[in-house]
Design a protein around this motif. Structure first.
Motif, PDB file in Angstrom:
ATOM      1  N   VAL A 248       0.837  -1.203   0.000  1.00 43.37           N
ATOM      2  CA  VAL A 248       0.000   0.000   0.000  1.00 43.37           C
ATOM      3  C   VAL A 248       0.868   1.247   0.000  1.00 43.37           C
ATOM      4  CG1 VAL A 248      -1.775   1.274   1.259  1.00 43.37           C
ATOM      5  CG2 VAL A 248      -1.852  -1.231   1.204  1.00 43.37           C
ATOM      6  N   ALA A 249       1.905   1.235   0.855  1.00 47.36           N
ATOM      7  CA  ALA A 249       2.805   2.387   0.942  1.00 47.36           C
ATOM      8  C   ALA A 249       3.546   2.620  -0.367  1.00 47.36           C
ATOM      9  CB  ALA A 249       3.791   2.182   2.089  1.00 47.36           C
ATOM     10  N   CYS A 250       3.970   1.545  -1.024  1.00 49.55           N
ATOM     11  CA  CYS A 250       4.688   1.690  -2.290  1.00 49.55           C
ATOM     12  C   CYS A 250       3.813   2.324  -3.362  1.00 49.55           C
ATOM     13  CB  CYS A 250       5.190   0.324  -2.768  1.00 49.55           C
ATOM     14  SG  CYS A 250       6.563  -0.329  -1.784  1.00 49.55           S
ATOM     15  N   ASN A 251       2.559   1.922  -3.395  1.00 50.18           N
ATOM     16  CA  ASN A 251       1.653   2.504  -4.391  1.00 50.18           C
ATOM     17  C   ASN A 251       1.425   3.999  -4.133  1.00 50.18           C
ATOM     18  OD1 ASN A 251       0.718   0.372  -6.290  1.00 50.18           O
ATOM     19  ND2 ASN A 251       0.120  -0.649  -4.394  1.00 50.18           N
ATOM     20  N   TYR A 252       1.269   4.352  -2.869  1.00 48.30           N
ATOM     21  CA  TYR A 252       1.096   5.777  -2.567  1.00 48.30           C
ATOM     22  C   TYR A 252       2.393   6.552  -2.807  1.00 48.30           C
ATOM     23  CZ  TYR A 252      -3.636   5.448  -0.768  1.00 48.30           C
ATOM     24  OH  TYR A 252      -4.996   5.290  -0.668  1.00 48.30           O
ATOM     25  N   MET A 253       3.539   5.874  -2.693  1.00 45.51           N
ATOM     26  CA  MET A 253       4.805   6.535  -3.019  1.00 45.51           C
ATOM     27  C   MET A 253       4.863   6.861  -4.517  1.00 45.51           C
ATOM     28  SD  MET A 253       7.541   7.801  -1.869  1.00 45.51           S
ATOM     29  CE  MET A 253       7.566   7.091  -0.209  1.00 45.51           C
ATOM     30  N   ILE A 254       4.303   5.962  -5.336  1.00 44.49           N
ATOM     31  CA  ILE A 254       4.228   6.234  -6.773  1.00 44.49           C
ATOM     32  C   ILE A 254       3.394   7.485  -7.029  1.00 44.49           C
ATOM     33  CG2 ILE A 254       3.351   5.360  -8.978  1.00 44.49           C
ATOM     34  CD1 ILE A 254       4.028   2.551  -8.008  1.00 44.49           C
ATOM     35  N   VAL A 255       2.281   7.609  -6.296  1.00 44.43           N
ATOM     36  CA  VAL A 255       1.423   8.792  -6.432  1.00 44.43           C
ATOM     37  C   VAL A 255       2.207  10.050  -6.088  1.00 44.43           C
ATOM     38  CG1 VAL A 255      -0.651   9.955  -5.589  1.00 44.43           C
ATOM     39  CG2 VAL A 255      -0.676   7.484  -5.957  1.00 44.43           C
ATOM     40  N   CYS A 256       2.984   9.989  -5.001  1.00 48.21           N
ATOM     41  CA  CYS A 256       3.779  11.149  -4.584  1.00 48.21           C
ATOM     42  C   CYS A 256       4.818  11.517  -5.650  1.00 48.21           C
ATOM     43  CB  CYS A 256       4.474  10.866  -3.260  1.00 48.21           C
ATOM     44  SG  CYS A 256       3.349  10.670  -1.861  1.00 48.21           S
ATOM     45  N   LEU A 257       5.501  10.514  -6.197  1.00 50.86           N
ATOM     46  CA  LEU A 257       6.540  10.784  -7.181  1.00 50.86           C
ATOM     47  C   LEU A 257       5.951  11.351  -8.475  1.00 50.86           C
ATOM     48  CD1 LEU A 257       8.796   7.625  -6.681  1.00 50.86           C
ATOM     49  CD2 LEU A 257       9.263   9.968  -5.929  1.00 50.86           C
ATOM     50  N   VAL A 258       4.880  10.744  -8.947  1.00 51.69           N
ATOM     51  CA  VAL A 258       4.255  11.219 -10.184  1.00 51.69           C
ATOM     52  C   VAL A 258       3.673  12.615  -9.987  1.00 51.69           C
ATOM     53  CG1 VAL A 258       2.441  10.797 -11.867  1.00 51.69           C
ATOM     54  CG2 VAL A 258       3.806   8.890 -11.010  1.00 51.69           C
ATOM     55  N   GLY A 259       3.027  12.825  -8.824  1.00 52.95           N
ATOM     56  CA  GLY A 259       2.492  14.144  -8.529  1.00 52.95           C
ATOM     57  C   GLY A 259       3.584  15.194  -8.452  1.00 52.95           C
ATOM     58  N   GLY A 260       4.712  14.848  -7.834  1.00 53.37           N
ATOM     59  CA  GLY A 260       5.834  15.773  -7.768  1.00 53.37           C
ATOM     60  C   GLY A 260       6.393  16.089  -9.148  1.00 53.37           C
ATOM     61  N   TYR A 261       6.491  15.085  -9.991  1.00 49.71           N
ATOM     62  CA  TYR A 261       6.970  15.286 -11.365  1.00 49.71           C
ATOM     63  C   TYR A 261       6.039  16.232 -12.129  1.00 49.71           C
ATOM     64  CZ  TYR A 261       7.809  14.204 -16.294  1.00 49.71           C
ATOM     65  OH  TYR A 261       8.043  14.291 -17.638  1.00 49.71           O
ATOM     66  N   PHE A 262       4.746  16.005 -11.988  1.00 49.95           N
ATOM     67  CA  PHE A 262       3.782  16.859 -12.682  1.00 49.95           C
ATOM     68  C   PHE A 262       3.867  18.295 -12.172  1.00 49.95           C
ATOM     69  CE2 PHE A 262      -0.434  18.733 -13.284  1.00 49.95           C
ATOM     70  CZ  PHE A 262      -0.633  18.504 -14.628  1.00 49.95           C
ATOM     71  N   ALA A 263       3.964  18.453 -10.828  1.00 51.85           N
ATOM     72  CA  ALA A 263       4.065  19.792 -10.259  1.00 51.85           C
ATOM     73  C   ALA A 263       5.330  20.507 -10.745  1.00 51.85           C
ATOM     74  CB  ALA A 263       4.053  19.711  -8.732  1.00 51.85           C
ATOM     75  N   LEU A 264       6.436  19.776 -10.792  1.00 51.44           N
ATOM     76  CA  LEU A 264       7.684  20.360 -11.286  1.00 51.44           C
ATOM     77  C   LEU A 264       7.541  20.797 -12.742  1.00 51.44           C
ATOM     78  CD1 LEU A 264      10.700  20.999 -10.946  1.00 51.44           C
ATOM     79  CD2 LEU A 264      11.172  18.622 -11.612  1.00 51.44           C
ATOM     80  N   GLY A 265       6.891  19.963 -13.531  1.00 52.12           N
ATOM     81  CA  GLY A 265       6.697  20.305 -14.936  1.00 52.12           C
ATOM     82  C   GLY A 265       5.864  21.561 -15.116  1.00 52.12           C
ATOM     83  N   ARG A 266       4.817  21.681 -14.333  1.00 53.79           N
ATOM     84  CA  ARG A 266       3.966  22.874 -14.450  1.00 53.79           C
ATOM     85  C   ARG A 266       4.692  24.124 -13.979  1.00 53.79           C
ATOM     86  NH1 ARG A 266       1.026  22.672 -18.181  1.00 53.79           N
ATOM     87  NH2 ARG A 266      -0.238  24.362 -17.348  1.00 53.79           N
ATOM     88  N   ILE A 267       5.487  24.005 -12.891  1.00 54.78           N
ATOM     89  CA  ILE A 267       6.247  25.158 -12.396  1.00 54.78           C
ATOM     90  C   ILE A 267       7.251  25.630 -13.437  1.00 54.78           C
ATOM     91  CG2 ILE A 267       7.929  25.897 -10.660  1.00 54.78           C
ATOM     92  CD1 ILE A 267       6.481  24.053  -8.674  1.00 54.78           C
ATOM     93  N   LEU A 268       7.987  24.681 -14.030  1.00 55.96           N
ATOM     94  CA  LEU A 268       8.937  25.048 -15.078  1.00 55.96           C
ATOM     95  C   LEU A 268       8.225  25.663 -16.280  1.00 55.96           C
ATOM     96  CD1 LEU A 268      11.359  21.964 -15.090  1.00 55.96           C
ATOM     97  CD2 LEU A 268      11.869  24.295 -14.333  1.00 55.96           C
ATOM     98  N   TYR A 269       7.064  25.175 -16.587  1.00 53.93           N
ATOM     99  CA  TYR A 269       6.293  25.667 -17.727  1.00 53.93           C
ATOM    100  C   TYR A 269       5.947  27.147 -17.556  1.00 53.93           C
ATOM    101  CZ  TYR A 269       2.557  25.779 -21.242  1.00 53.93           C
ATOM    102  OH  TYR A 269       1.776  26.084 -22.318  1.00 53.93           O
ATOM    103  N   PHE A 270       5.545  27.513 -16.324  1.00 61.46           N
ATOM    104  CA  PHE A 270       5.173  28.902 -16.077  1.00 61.46           C
ATOM    105  C   PHE A 270       6.388  29.799 -15.864  1.00 61.46           C
ATOM    106  CE2 PHE A 270       1.123  26.839 -14.788  1.00 61.46           C
ATOM    107  CZ  PHE A 270       0.296  27.501 -15.679  1.00 61.46           C
TER     108      PHE A 270
END
Length: 773
Positions: free
Chosen positions: A110-132
């Motif tokens: 369960v923890a590993c799956n939620y870690m995937i969510v954290c990593l993917v969410g962080g990647y997306f947030a980083l991408g949007r920040i760089l975009y702006f």
């Protein structure tokens, strides 16, 4: 966190239609109810062995499947990051379910799956920040959304696609899972630990109901309102044993009526989409199953239908999600019924831009009267099962009366108010308050056998206000008159009960009569919103009045935020019409100055007084440029310095008037000696003048009355005398323009006919600083 995620999804949905909305709302309701279950565990409510498992499993099973469906559609439509997040949360929920049934599964998965969510969410947030930050120069793969905006715009006025429906179907899965899991043996019992799933589903579904009205989908919004009632009722039944030892009994007449309402709604929904109409028939079977079982939700019969609803809701969720995103659609038979009805001369579907046109002004919501009438039917028929005053909770009535008659009727009243239906909204809100108070006191154990004059005084106050509504409905239509009048019979039964003078059977007769009238109004609202013509008319006013509301044709009301609306107003003015429009101050009544017939109509439509002549507006001094030589240099410079602004300048009448093409209109504008002229500081107004040419202007109110500061006031005062109103909500100011006398400006003197928004000192300062040496 749940609130933030929910807000993010809704905010994003206002701009683009995507799976992101469904993912956000689904995860929001998941974590909200999931957290409440943990709170119950922490408070010691879940005491027995296996209680925690029985509380969590129904919700985890639902969101495992729901998020898996979102992930599959996401992968098929190439929204990889969203699909990864959905699949990770789905796998986490699946692992948690397995962990409750087998010790071989640990919490690390369960923890590993939620870690995937954290990593993917962080990647997306980083991408949007760089975009702006890089001004759209750097975009990480999978994080760019700009390219899709033009393809995924929501068209809220079309009513063809409801992007919130998929989440509503997931909520139907959630409530069905609670009871279906018990039948399938996944959980050992039904108890208070499962209430968070049911009530969270009900609460969110009320929100989905509101959002569906914003998406102009009346039928789906009404269906979600209906199913939210069942969710609240199911949760109430699981709470019931906490304070009442007796087994609950269900009011059979109410459930039979509820099934009839579902049948009618399913038939109308099938006209738009046969698959959606067929899906709603599962709830018809559900209400019948509840009516056939004394303990309703707690018995096996309804739980078997819950299993069917769970499967059907999952399939419908897949269909709705896929059809929104994919180019190749799963057929739902939408065009079949429409093509069939096109051949009929008796029934013709209502379509077009005016399908959801508000009664008064501009509204972002479709009409919710169908839900309001249906809830009145439900509340009234629920009241026919009176129960024992000594044990008021022995009959499960509270959710039917308080939720259906109270909360959802209140919602219908608020939407009616937003659409300009002031009288109807007042009635719905009054009745909602009455159902909530009476339902809680009479059937919540607060009322008991005690009777007092205090209760009677409160009921009399409601009756007096309802009497005022009955009087007002004389000028509305016959159906609303009987609707409000028969509610008075219900209020009388409440009063007689409070005074120990209730005749046997009177309360049942009163609620039945009110319920039948409400049912007719429900059918009439459905027919009139679906078909052209008056299949089931609401009737004409019993007392006919001239003017607005007296049966005359309503003028057009167009939203000022749309360029197409401004162009339509311009066309009306060019054709000789008169319109009410917003300005930088208050609303005004305008006509094209080159149309003498329209100017004369505007002059007479508001009983224009001789001492309040009409004025002339232009969009820029370029329109007066050919006649510049006819103005003194000081006056011309003053006009340049003062405009655009809420300052009207009264200038000497001269041959310059002819350069504007006024012709015979000139005799209605200004006085024989002078004319008031202005350039408004309002982009909508100046754009309209650019399209039409100079316009003749007067205040949008009968002479002697206050200025109009909202498009609703224009409609109310002059709606039967103008051709259209350009609606822009409240005026930016509550005071008109300042009128300056410039007839003697060459001598350095100016006067003031009216001091409005701009004070005298500011006008004089313009003259001193910019013009005089």
């Amino acid at each position: 966190v749940s609130i933030v995620i929910c807000f993010t999804g809704i905010w994003r949905s206002l701009r683009t239609a995507s799976l992101f909305l469904s993912l956000c709302l689904t995860i929001s309701v998941f974590w909200c109810s999931y957290g409440v279950v943990f709170i119950l565990g922490g408070q010691g409510v879940l005491k027995d062995t296996g209680d925690f498992r029985d509380a969590l499993v129904p919700g985890l099973v639902t969101f495992t499947l729901a998020l898996l469906i979102i992930a599959v559609v996401g992968f098929l439509c190439r929204e990889v990051i969203l699909a990864v997040v959905a699949s990770a949360v789905s796998l986490a929920s699946a692992h948690e379910v397995a962990m409750h049934y087998s010790t071989a599964f640990g919490s690390s998965a369960v923890a590993c799956n939620y870690m995937i969510v954290c990593l993917v969410g962080g990647y997306f947030a980083l991408g949007r920040i760089l975009y702006f930050l890089t001004k759209e120069k750097i975009a990480l793969p999978g994080t760019g959304m700009a390219k899709k905006k033009t393809q995924e715009r929501i068209q809220p006025t079309s009513g063809s696609v409801n992007h919130f429906a998929a989440t509503g179907l997931v909520l139907n899965m959630l409530s069905a899972s609670v009871f279906g899991s018990r039948l399938l043996g996944l959980t050992g019992k039904l108890f208070i630990g499962q209430v968070p799933w049911l009530w969270a589903a009900g609460l969110y579904q009320v929100g989905i109901c509101v959002l569906s009205y914003r998406a102009m989908d009346v039928l789906m919004a009404t269906s979600f309102g209906f199913t939210s009632i069942l969710k609240f009722a199911g949760g109430y039944c699981l709470l019931y044993p906490v304070w009442q030892p007796e087994e609950p009994s269900f009011p059979t007449p109410f459930l039979v009526v509820f099934s009839i309402l579902f049948v009618v709604l399913a038939l109308f929904l099938a006209l738009r989409s046969p698959v959606d109409g067929l899906y709603l028939l599962f709830y018809v079977a559900y209400c019948i199953a509840l009516a056939c079982r004394p303990k309703g939700f707690l018995e096996d019969g309804p739980q078997g239908v819950d299993v069917a609803i769970f499967v059907a809701s999952a399939l419908m969720t897949l269909i709705h999600l896929y059809n929104v995103k994919a180019s190749a659609k799963i057929p739902t038979g939408k065009g079949a019924v429409k093509a069939l009805l096109a051949r009929s001369s008796f029934l013709k579907l209502r379509e077009g831009a005016d399908l959801h046109a508000p009664y008064l002004g501009y509204s972002k919501y479709a009409d919710a009267e169908v839900l309001g009438y249906a809830c009145s039917v439900l509340a009234s028929f629920a009241m026919t099962m009176t129960g024992d005053p000594q044990a008021p909770l022995a009959t499960v009535v509270i959710p039917w009366v308080v939720v259906a008659g109270g909360i959802l009727t209140l919602l219908g009243g608020s939407v009616a108010f937003a659409r300009g239906k002031t009288l109807e909204s007042s009635a719905f809100i009054l009745y909602a308050v009455m159902w909530i108070i009476w339902g809680l006191t009479r059937y919540g154990g607060l009322y008991s056998t005690a009777r007092s004059l205090h209760t009677a005084a409160g009921i009399i106050a409601f009756m007096l206000f309802n009497g005022f509504l009955v009087f007002c409905t004389l000028f509305l239509n016959i159906a609303w008159f009987f609707y409000s009048l028969t509610f008075s019979l219900v209020a009388v039964s409440f009063l007689l009960d409070a005074l120990h003078a209730l005749p046997a059977g009177y309360d049942i007769a009163a609620t039945l009569i009110f319920g039948l009238v409400s049912f007719y109004c429900f059918l009439s609202a459905l027919f009139n919103s679906t078909f052209e013509g008056s299949c089931l008319p609401m009737g004409r006013p019993l007392v006919q009045l001239s003017g607005v509301g007296g049966g005359m044709t309503k003028c057009l009301h167009l939203p000022a935020r749309k360029a197409s609306s401004v162009k339509r107003i311009a066309d009306i003015l060019k054709d000789g019409g008169t319109c009410g429009i917003p300005t930088d101050t208050v609303y005004v009544l305008v006509a094209a100055c080159n149309r003498p017939d329209a100017v004369e109509k505007a002059h007479h439509s508001k009983r224009q007084a001789q001492d309040r002549p009409m004025s002339l507006w232009i969009s820029s001094l370029k329109q007066l440029e050919p006649a510049k030589h006819l103005f003194t240099p000081l006056l011309w410079d003053f006009m340049e310095a003062a405009w655009p602004s809420p300052i009207s300048l009264v200038v000497p009448r001269g041959e310059w008037v002819n350069f504007l093409g006024m012709k015979d209109s000139a005799k209605f504008v200004g006085t024989p000696q002078s004319v008031a002229i202005r350039i408004p500081d309002c982009s909508v107004t100046t754009h309209l003048i650019d399209l039409v040419g100079p316009i003749v202007v007067t205040s949008a109110n009968p002479t002697g009355e206050a200025d109009t500061t909202h498009h609703n006031q224009v409609y109310a005062k002059l709606g039967d005398k103008v051709d259209a109103v350009l609606c822009d909500g409240p005026s930016p100011e509550n005071i008109a323009s300042t009128v300056v006398d410039c007839t003697k400006i060459d001598s350095g003197n100016i006067g003031f006919f009216r001091v409005g928004l701009i004070p005298k000192s500011q006008v004089k300062l313009i003259l001193i600083l910019f013009l005089l040496p």
